[in-house]
Design a protein around this motif. Sequence first.
Motif, PDB file in Angstrom:
ATOM      1  N   GLU A  47     -36.768 -12.512  -0.718  1.00 29.02           N
ATOM      2  CA  GLU A  47     -37.539 -13.432   0.112  1.00 29.02           C
ATOM      3  C   GLU A  47     -36.825 -13.608   1.459  1.00 29.02           C
ATOM      4  O   GLU A  47     -35.602 -13.510   1.523  1.00 29.02           O
ATOM      5  CB  GLU A  47     -37.597 -14.770  -0.634  1.00 29.02           C
ATOM      6  N   SER A 103     -47.059 -21.759  -7.540  1.00 30.68           N
ATOM      7  CA  SER A 103     -46.741 -22.584  -6.376  1.00 30.68           C
ATOM      8  C   SER A 103     -45.234 -22.663  -6.164  1.00 30.68           C
ATOM      9  O   SER A 103     -44.460 -22.107  -6.937  1.00 30.68           O
ATOM     10  CB  SER A 103     -47.384 -23.964  -6.511  1.00 30.68           C
ATOM     11  N   ASN A 104     -44.820 -23.390  -5.112  1.00 29.18           N
ATOM     12  CA  ASN A 104     -43.395 -23.533  -4.788  1.00 29.18           C
ATOM     13  C   ASN A 104     -42.620 -24.043  -5.984  1.00 29.18           C
ATOM     14  O   ASN A 104     -43.042 -24.992  -6.640  1.00 29.18           O
ATOM     15  CB  ASN A 104     -43.205 -24.549  -3.657  1.00 29.18           C
ATOM     16  N   GLY A 105     -41.498 -23.375  -6.252  1.00 26.94           N
ATOM     17  CA  GLY A 105     -40.619 -23.850  -7.313  1.00 26.94           C
ATOM     18  C   GLY A 105     -41.071 -23.488  -8.715  1.00 26.94           C
ATOM     19  O   GLY A 105     -40.476 -23.924  -9.699  1.00 26.94           O
ATOM     20  N   ALA A 106     -42.114 -22.672  -8.850  1.00 26.93           N
ATOM     21  CA  ALA A 106     -42.637 -22.329 -10.182  1.00 26.93           C
ATOM     22  C   ALA A 106     -41.698 -21.411 -10.952  1.00 26.93           C
ATOM     23  O   ALA A 106     -41.783 -21.315 -12.180  1.00 26.93           O
ATOM     24  CB  ALA A 106     -44.008 -21.678 -10.054  1.00 26.93           C
ATOM     25  N   GLY A 107     -40.812 -20.712 -10.230  1.00 26.86           N
ATOM     26  CA  GLY A 107     -39.861 -19.822 -10.898  1.00 26.86           C
ATOM     27  C   GLY A 107     -40.057 -18.350 -10.581  1.00 26.86           C
ATOM     28  O   GLY A 107     -39.457 -17.483 -11.227  1.00 26.86           O
ATOM     29  N   LYS A 108     -40.851 -18.060  -9.567  1.00 20.59           N
ATOM     30  CA  LYS A 108     -41.165 -16.653  -9.228  1.00 20.59           C
ATOM     31  C   LYS A 108     -39.914 -15.889  -8.783  1.00 20.59           C
ATOM     32  O   LYS A 108     -39.617 -14.807  -9.293  1.00 20.59           O
ATOM     33  CB  LYS A 108     -42.241 -16.591  -8.123  1.00 20.59           C
ATOM     34  N   SER A 109     -39.189 -16.469  -7.806  1.00 19.69           N
ATOM     35  CA  SER A 109     -37.996 -15.769  -7.297  1.00 19.69           C
ATOM     36  C   SER A 109     -36.949 -15.629  -8.392  1.00 19.69           C
ATOM     37  O   SER A 109     -36.258 -14.611  -8.475  1.00 19.69           O
ATOM     38  CB  SER A 109     -37.381 -16.520  -6.113  1.00 19.69           C
ATOM     39  N   THR A 110     -36.836 -16.651  -9.217  1.00 20.18           N
ATOM     40  CA  THR A 110     -35.856 -16.589 -10.313  1.00 20.18           C
ATOM     41  C   THR A 110     -36.192 -15.427 -11.251  1.00 20.18           C
ATOM     42  O   THR A 110     -35.286 -14.731 -11.731  1.00 20.18           O
ATOM     43  CB  THR A 110     -35.832 -17.923 -11.085  1.00 20.18           C
ATOM     44  N   VAL A 169     -30.446 -26.765 -14.477  1.00 15.90           N
ATOM     45  CA  VAL A 169     -31.866 -26.513 -14.205  1.00 15.90           C
ATOM     46  C   VAL A 169     -32.346 -25.282 -14.983  1.00 15.90           C
ATOM     47  O   VAL A 169     -31.760 -24.211 -14.860  1.00 15.90           O
ATOM     48  CB  VAL A 169     -32.093 -26.246 -12.693  1.00 15.90           C
ATOM     49  N   GLN A 221     -47.471 -16.107  -2.775  1.00 17.43           N
ATOM     50  CA  GLN A 221     -48.195 -17.376  -2.787  1.00 17.43           C
ATOM     51  C   GLN A 221     -49.614 -17.133  -2.305  1.00 17.43           C
ATOM     52  O   GLN A 221     -50.514 -17.925  -2.547  1.00 17.43           O
ATOM     53  CB  GLN A 221     -47.512 -18.384  -1.864  1.00 17.43           C
ATOM     54  N   GLU A 261     -42.497 -12.301  -1.826  1.00 21.25           N
ATOM     55  CA  GLU A 261     -43.303 -12.894  -0.745  1.00 21.25           C
ATOM     56  C   GLU A 261     -43.257 -12.132   0.573  1.00 21.25           C
ATOM     57  O   GLU A 261     -42.836 -12.684   1.602  1.00 21.25           O
ATOM     58  CB  GLU A 261     -42.895 -14.357  -0.529  1.00 21.25           C
ATOM     59  N   TYR A 274     -30.162 -22.345 -13.424  1.00 28.23           N
ATOM     60  CA  TYR A 274     -28.962 -22.584 -12.621  1.00 28.23           C
ATOM     61  C   TYR A 274     -28.353 -23.898 -13.080  1.00 28.23           C
ATOM     62  O   TYR A 274     -29.031 -24.931 -13.000  1.00 28.23           O
ATOM     63  CB  TYR A 274     -29.333 -22.696 -11.139  1.00 28.23           C
ATOM     64  N   ALA A 280     -35.091 -22.761 -14.833  1.00 26.71           N
ATOM     65  CA  ALA A 280     -36.103 -22.386 -13.837  1.00 26.71           C
ATOM     66  C   ALA A 280     -37.258 -21.620 -14.457  1.00 26.71           C
ATOM     67  O   ALA A 280     -38.412 -21.768 -14.036  1.00 26.71           O
ATOM     68  CB  ALA A 280     -35.459 -21.562 -12.730  1.00 26.71           C
TER      69      ALA A 280
HETATM   70  P1  ATP Z   1     -40.862 -20.530  -3.867  1.00 26.19           P
HETATM   71  O1  ATP Z   1     -42.261 -20.043  -3.840  1.00 26.19           O
HETATM   72  O2  ATP Z   1     -40.730 -21.893  -3.220  1.00 26.19           O
HETATM   73  O3  ATP Z   1     -39.851 -19.543  -3.404  1.00 26.19           O
HETATM   74  P2  ATP Z   1     -40.317 -19.932  -6.654  1.00 26.19           P
HETATM   75  O4  ATP Z   1     -41.525 -19.942  -7.530  1.00 26.19           O
HETATM   76  O5  ATP Z   1     -39.808 -18.613  -6.213  1.00 26.19           O
HETATM   77  O6  ATP Z   1     -40.551 -20.886  -5.415  1.00 26.19           O
HETATM   78  P3  ATP Z   1     -37.676 -20.406  -7.676  1.00 26.19           P
HETATM   79  O7  ATP Z   1     -37.011 -20.133  -6.372  1.00 26.19           O
HETATM   80  O8  ATP Z   1     -37.548 -19.376  -8.731  1.00 26.19           O
HETATM   81  O9  ATP Z   1     -39.215 -20.723  -7.457  1.00 26.19           O
HETATM   82  O10 ATP Z   1     -37.129 -21.792  -8.217  1.00 26.19           O
HETATM   83  C1  ATP Z   1     -37.434 -22.304  -9.526  1.00 26.19           C
HETATM   84  C2  ATP Z   1     -36.627 -23.589  -9.775  1.00 26.19           C
HETATM   85  O11 ATP Z   1     -35.224 -23.298  -9.786  1.00 26.19           O
HETATM   86  C3  ATP Z   1     -36.823 -24.651  -8.700  1.00 26.19           C
HETATM   87  O12 ATP Z   1     -36.861 -25.880  -9.353  1.00 26.19           O
HETATM   88  C4  ATP Z   1     -35.594 -24.527  -7.839  1.00 26.19           C
HETATM   89  O13 ATP Z   1     -35.250 -25.762  -7.250  1.00 26.19           O
HETATM   90  C5  ATP Z   1     -34.535 -24.083  -8.829  1.00 26.19           C
HETATM   91  N1  ATP Z   1     -33.512 -23.242  -8.171  1.00 26.19           N
HETATM   92  C6  ATP Z   1     -33.709 -22.064  -7.524  1.00 26.19           C
HETATM   93  N2  ATP Z   1     -32.541 -21.556  -7.064  1.00 26.19           N
HETATM   94  C7  ATP Z   1     -31.581 -22.431  -7.433  1.00 26.19           C
HETATM   95  C8  ATP Z   1     -30.159 -22.475  -7.270  1.00 26.19           C
HETATM   96  N3  ATP Z   1     -29.501 -21.502  -6.636  1.00 26.19           N
HETATM   97  N4  ATP Z   1     -29.493 -23.535  -7.780  1.00 26.19           N
HETATM   98  C9  ATP Z   1     -30.155 -24.526  -8.439  1.00 26.19           C
HETATM   99  N5  ATP Z   1     -31.485 -24.540  -8.642  1.00 26.19           N
HETATM  100  C10 ATP Z   1     -32.195 -23.518  -8.147  1.00 26.19           C
END
Ligand code: ATP
Length: 238
Positions: A85, A37-44, A16, A194, A162, A13, A18
């Motif tokens: 999510e 873990s949180n922010g690892a990039g799973k949702s992306t 960033v 998670q 999740e 994004y 991801a």
């Molecule tokens: P969680 O378990 O907390 O949901 P995740 O593993 O699913 O985390 P992502 O949501 O894929 O992680 O986020 C990966 C990285 O991309 C993080 O650093 C997050 O801050 C960043 N990110 C996610 N969505 C956006 C967005 N819309 N704009 C900017 N950065 C984003």
Amino acid sequence: MKVLKLENATAGYGNVIAIRDVSLEVPEGAIVTLLGSNGAGKSTTLKLISGIVKARAGTVSFGGENLAGMTPDRIVKLGIVHCPENRQVFPHFTVYENLMIGSYTRRDRRKVKEDLERVYDIFPRLRERSSQYAGTLSGGEQQMLAIGRALMAAPRLLLLDEPSLGLAPIIIREIFNIIKKINESGTSILLVEQNANLALKIADFAYVLEHGRIAISGQSDRLRNDGRIKELYLGSHS
Ligand code: ATP
């Protein structure tokens, strides 16, 4: 065989990044889990597969067909359905209306009706509450509705983000049993979690994302006994 394949995929994004250089596969009929873990990039990763986020490098393909440039609704029509999510049901629509929204890309009304019955059979609580507003359901019921709505799109591959988030252990167990049943009836599943302990119990194969890269991958049975996974993700549950 309709295999989902990511090959060296990078996405993000703005400034960033991801996920970087992610390669993974979901074979037809499998449950594959993506941990981290949180922010690892799973949702992306899920958003990339469903076309909400575009690849900056690498490819995503399904059954050999490259998904680059396809709109999310075209990807739904191919059979890849994303259950996001935090459920994201429409609070001011009824349970029935939310389910029907899930079938919006489909023409065959008779098949849609059959699938509605199937969803009500899988989740009897949704049948009982079909005319209740989704916003008044409990967290567990909303998760069931989100999965039911995804099933109404007739997925070949279901992306689950999740499903255990914020739910009581007994409800989580119920939902995981249902995920297993959905898979046994022929839908492949990519499960972001998670809760590594539970996910590794139902998945065939697992990938672990760390800071946007795949750090560990392997058969779930093997990873459950892997020292690194135990230390990082299984804690006292192992
Ligand atoms: P969680 O378990 O907390 O949901 P995740 O593993 O699913 O985390 P992502 O949501 O894929 O992680 O986020 C990966 C990285 O991309 C993080 O650093 C997050 O801050 C960043 N990110 C996610 N969505 C956006 C967005 N819309 N704009 C900017 N950065 C984003």
